[in-house]
Design a protein around this motif. Structure first.
Motif, mmCIF file in Angstrom:
data_model
loop_
_atom_site.group_PDB
_atom_site.id
_atom_site.type_symbol
_atom_site.label_atom_id
_atom_site.label_comp_id
_atom_site.label_asym_id
_atom_site.label_seq_id
_atom_site.Cartn_x
_atom_site.Cartn_y
_atom_site.Cartn_z
ATOM 1 N N VAL A 122 0.823 -1.211 0.000
ATOM 2 C CA VAL A 122 0.000 0.000 0.000
ATOM 3 C C VAL A 122 0.857 1.262 0.000
ATOM 4 O O VAL A 122 0.394 2.331 -0.399
ATOM 5 C CB VAL A 122 -0.958 0.006 1.209
ATOM 6 N N LEU A 123 2.107 1.159 0.448
ATOM 7 C CA LEU A 123 2.976 2.329 0.486
ATOM 8 C C LEU A 123 3.511 2.675 -0.896
ATOM 9 O O LEU A 123 3.647 3.849 -1.243
ATOM 10 C CB LEU A 123 4.130 2.092 1.462
ATOM 11 N N ASP A 124 3.825 1.656 -1.703
ATOM 12 C CA ASP A 124 4.337 1.893 -3.051
ATOM 13 C C ASP A 124 3.259 1.745 -4.112
ATOM 14 O O ASP A 124 3.501 2.066 -5.277
ATOM 15 C CB ASP A 124 5.501 0.947 -3.353
ATOM 16 N N GLY A 125 2.084 1.233 -3.740
ATOM 17 C CA GLY A 125 0.939 1.267 -4.631
ATOM 18 C C GLY A 125 0.871 0.178 -5.685
ATOM 19 O O GLY A 125 0.658 0.494 -6.862
ATOM 20 N N TYR A 126 1.022 -1.086 -5.301
ATOM 21 C CA TYR A 126 0.860 -2.178 -6.263
ATOM 22 C C TYR A 126 0.538 -3.476 -5.528
ATOM 23 O O TYR A 126 0.738 -3.590 -4.314
ATOM 24 C CB TYR A 126 2.115 -2.367 -7.126
ATOM 25 N N GLU A 127 0.075 -4.446 -6.291
ATOM 26 C CA GLU A 127 -0.213 -5.771 -5.746
ATOM 27 C C GLU A 127 -0.190 -6.793 -6.866
ATOM 28 O O GLU A 127 -0.360 -6.467 -8.042
ATOM 29 C CB GLU A 127 -1.570 -5.797 -5.044
ATOM 30 N N PHE A 128 0.025 -8.050 -6.492
ATOM 31 C CA PHE A 128 0.002 -9.148 -7.457
ATOM 32 C C PHE A 128 -0.120 -10.460 -6.686
ATOM 33 O O PHE A 128 0.095 -10.513 -5.463
ATOM 34 C CB PHE A 128 1.252 -9.159 -8.344
ATOM 35 N N VAL A 158 9.863 -6.817 -8.701
ATOM 36 C CA VAL A 158 9.200 -5.566 -9.063
ATOM 37 C C VAL A 158 10.209 -4.439 -8.940
ATOM 38 O O VAL A 158 10.881 -4.303 -7.903
ATOM 39 C CB VAL A 158 7.978 -5.287 -8.170
ATOM 40 N N ASN A 159 10.304 -3.632 -9.994
ATOM 41 C CA ASN A 159 11.136 -2.435 -9.989
ATOM 42 C C ASN A 159 10.248 -1.213 -10.168
ATOM 43 O O ASN A 159 9.266 -1.246 -10.927
ATOM 44 C CB ASN A 159 12.182 -2.475 -11.105
ATOM 45 N N ILE A 160 10.603 -0.124 -9.497
ATOM 46 C CA ILE A 160 9.836 1.127 -9.579
ATOM 47 C C ILE A 160 10.814 2.258 -9.832
ATOM 48 O O ILE A 160 11.834 2.377 -9.136
ATOM 49 C CB ILE A 160 9.052 1.393 -8.277
ATOM 50 N N THR A 161 10.517 3.082 -10.815
ATOM 51 C CA THR A 161 11.382 4.229 -11.077
ATOM 52 C C THR A 161 11.179 5.299 -10.012
ATOM 53 O O THR A 161 10.137 5.355 -9.349
ATOM 54 C CB THR A 161 11.097 4.841 -12.456
ATOM 55 N N SER A 162 12.176 6.140 -9.849
ATOM 56 C CA SER A 162 12.084 7.224 -8.879
ATOM 57 C C SER A 162 11.350 8.407 -9.495
ATOM 58 O O SER A 162 11.625 8.785 -10.644
ATOM 59 C CB SER A 162 13.481 7.646 -8.436
ATOM 60 N N PRO A 163 10.418 9.037 -8.763
ATOM 61 C CA PRO A 163 9.712 10.207 -9.313
ATOM 62 C C PRO A 163 10.628 11.400 -9.521
ATOM 63 O O PRO A 163 10.282 12.323 -10.263
ATOM 64 C CB PRO A 163 8.638 10.487 -8.255
ATOM 65 N N SER A 164 11.793 11.394 -8.890
ATOM 66 C CA SER A 164 12.724 12.518 -9.067
ATOM 67 C C SER A 164 13.497 12.419 -10.373
ATOM 68 O O SER A 164 13.996 13.426 -10.876
ATOM 69 C CB SER A 164 13.700 12.561 -7.890
ATOM 70 N N ASN A 261 1.099 7.066 -9.909
ATOM 71 C CA ASN A 261 1.834 7.884 -8.932
ATOM 72 C C ASN A 261 3.085 8.520 -9.549
ATOM 73 O O ASN A 261 4.097 8.693 -8.869
ATOM 74 C CB ASN A 261 2.209 7.037 -7.713
ATOM 75 N N ARG A 262 3.020 8.785 -10.888
ATOM 76 C CA ARG A 262 4.130 9.393 -11.627
ATOM 77 C C ARG A 262 5.372 8.508 -11.606
ATOM 78 O O ARG A 262 6.507 8.980 -11.675
ATOM 79 C CB ARG A 262 4.446 10.793 -11.086
ATOM 80 N N ARG A 263 5.160 7.202 -11.555
ATOM 81 C CA ARG A 263 6.238 6.216 -11.557
ATOM 82 C C ARG A 263 5.948 5.138 -12.598
ATOM 83 O O ARG A 263 4.793 4.847 -12.889
ATOM 84 C CB ARG A 263 6.393 5.563 -10.182
ATOM 85 N N LEU A 264 7.007 4.529 -13.110
ATOM 86 C CA LEU A 264 6.881 3.387 -13.998
ATOM 87 C C LEU A 264 7.132 2.126 -13.187
ATOM 88 O O LEU A 264 8.182 1.981 -12.552
ATOM 89 C CB LEU A 264 7.889 3.476 -15.153
ATOM 90 N N TYR A 265 6.163 1.220 -13.198
ATOM 91 C CA TYR A 265 6.261 -0.037 -12.463
ATOM 92 C C TYR A 265 6.540 -1.172 -13.450
ATOM 93 O O TYR A 265 5.912 -1.261 -14.510
ATOM 94 C CB TYR A 265 4.963 -0.336 -11.720
ATOM 95 N N GLU A 266 7.458 -2.047 -13.072
ATOM 96 C CA GLU A 266 7.794 -3.204 -13.903
ATOM 97 C C GLU A 266 7.792 -4.473 -13.059
ATOM 98 O O GLU A 266 8.510 -4.560 -12.059
ATOM 99 C CB GLU A 266 9.173 -3.043 -14.541
ATOM 100 N N LEU A 267 6.973 -5.419 -13.416
ATOM 101 C CA LEU A 267 7.034 -6.754 -12.830
ATOM 102 C C LEU A 267 7.638 -7.683 -13.869
ATOM 103 O O LEU A 267 7.161 -7.751 -15.004
ATOM 104 C CB LEU A 267 5.654 -7.260 -12.423
ATOM 105 N N ARG A 268 8.691 -8.386 -13.483
ATOM 106 C CA ARG A 268 9.377 -9.293 -14.407
ATOM 107 C C ARG A 268 9.400 -10.704 -13.803
ATOM 108 O O ARG A 268 9.825 -10.898 -12.667
ATOM 109 C CB ARG A 268 10.805 -8.844 -14.674
ATOM 110 N N LEU A 269 8.956 -11.657 -14.585
ATOM 111 C CA LEU A 269 8.979 -13.068 -14.208
ATOM 112 C C LEU A 269 9.834 -13.823 -15.217
ATOM 113 O O LEU A 269 9.681 -13.639 -16.431
ATOM 114 C CB LEU A 269 7.566 -13.651 -14.201
ATOM 115 N N GLN A 270 10.742 -14.654 -14.707
ATOM 116 C CA GLN A 270 11.535 -15.489 -15.606
ATOM 117 C C GLN A 270 11.549 -16.919 -15.085
ATOM 118 O O GLN A 270 11.517 -17.160 -13.873
ATOM 119 C CB GLN A 270 12.965 -14.961 -15.754
ATOM 120 N N ALA A 271 11.578 -17.850 -16.022
ATOM 121 C CA ALA A 271 11.580 -19.269 -15.688
ATOM 122 C C ALA A 271 12.273 -20.033 -16.809
ATOM 123 O O ALA A 271 12.257 -19.593 -17.979
ATOM 124 C CB ALA A 271 10.162 -19.781 -15.504
#
Length: 298
Positions: A122-128, A158-164, A261-271
């Motif tokens: 809830v602090l960074d704003g995502y779920e899966f 999960v990677n999140i870009t910095s808003p700055s 939230n002015r951020r780019l979120y990336e979820l990456r799964l590899q197998a």
């Protein structure tokens, strides 16, 4: 003349005793009231007269009436327990309108499917959702990292870009799905760049799609990557290197991209490719469950 005065006997009932004027047993000339030759004034007592008896009787009647009235008031007055109960009941009734939405809120919660767990930030704003046998890793440097403890090549993060450093307003700021997929491919190849002799990395974009959930747009990208290396590190010529090259690993990668939230979120799964083919439906459900939400204040 004859007067009625009280006469006290042995501390029991008082009777009336007749006296004549001048009887020294009751009164001496110039002295206070007497009774049986005893000066009542000197003894600190007041003589009983008909008037005083009537006054005492009147006081008794008044006291009895007050006691009966007090008992009636006590019976009618609410007890402390009843007053507290009434106050709590009134408070519950007042709060009832605010408590009514609770069932609706509880109904909004959806338990994860069997065999899955929900990672909610809830602090960074995502779920899966992720398999319940995955183990968290806290030393990767990513915002979230989980892996299969039985196969370390199978993991997600999960990677999140910095808003700055970036000001994303919409996923389209990252380009089209195809453009985003090409950028991810180059990024992935750069991460695994090696200076080993005969080491080669290849990546191929298999699909790049767009989906919209709850008003937010996501990019779903699928990629396959392979690594090749020479079995002969002492090879002197390129021909010798090429003759000894073999595949080190073959992986399937699934990406889910979104902006909030002015951020780019990336979820990456590899197998591993073989593992992916055996559990394709289960693994595809992980990036498909990726959702973004407004961040809560820290």
């Amino acid at each position: 003349s004859v007067h009625d005065v009280p006469c006290i006997h042995s501390g029991l009932n008082a009777g009336l005793h007749k006296k004549a004027d001048g009887d020294t047993r009751y009164r001496a000339a110039g002295d206070g009231p007497m009774m049986h030759g005893v000066d009542l004034r000197q003894q600190g007592r007041r003589p009983f007269t008909a008037a005083s008896r009537q006054q005492a009787h009147l006081r008794d009647c008044i006291c009895s009436a007050e006691q009966r009235q007090g008992s009636a008031n006590d019976a009618a007055a609410p007890t402390r327990r009843s007053m507290l109960t009434g106050m709590l009941t009134a408070t519950a009734v007042q709060l009832l309108p605010f408590a009514q939405p609770a069932p609706a809120m509880a109904a909004a919660y959806v338990a994860p499917p069997a065999g899955k767990r929900r990672n909610l930030d809830v602090l960074d704003g995502y779920e899966f959702l992720y398999p319940d046998y995955y183990a968290p890793v806290t030393t990767s440097g990513n915002d979230a990292f989980f892996r299969n403890p039985y196969n370390v090549e199978e993991n997600l993060f999960v990677n999140i870009t910095s808003p700055s450093s970036s000001k994303f307003e919409n996923i389209s700021d990252f380009g089209t799905p195809e453009q985003a997929a090409e950028r991810l491919k180059q990024q992935y190849l750069g991460e695994f760049m090696s200076t080993r002799l005969g080491s080669q990395k290849k990546a191929e974009v298999l699909s790049a799609k767009e989906r919209t959930v709850d008003g937010r747009t996501y990019y779903d990208i699928e990629m396959r990557a392979q690594s090749f290396a020479s079995r002969s590190p002492l090879a002197q010529t390129q021909q010798e290197v090429n003759s000894t090259i073999e595949m080190e690993w073959d992986r399937r990668l699934l990406f889910a991209l979104g902006v909030a939230n002015r951020r780019l979120y990336e979820l990456r799964l590899q197998a591993p490719e073989a593992k992916f083919e055996a559990n394709e439906e289960d693994l595809r459900s992980i990036p498909a469950s990726f959702r973004l939400r407004d961040m809560q204040a820290r």
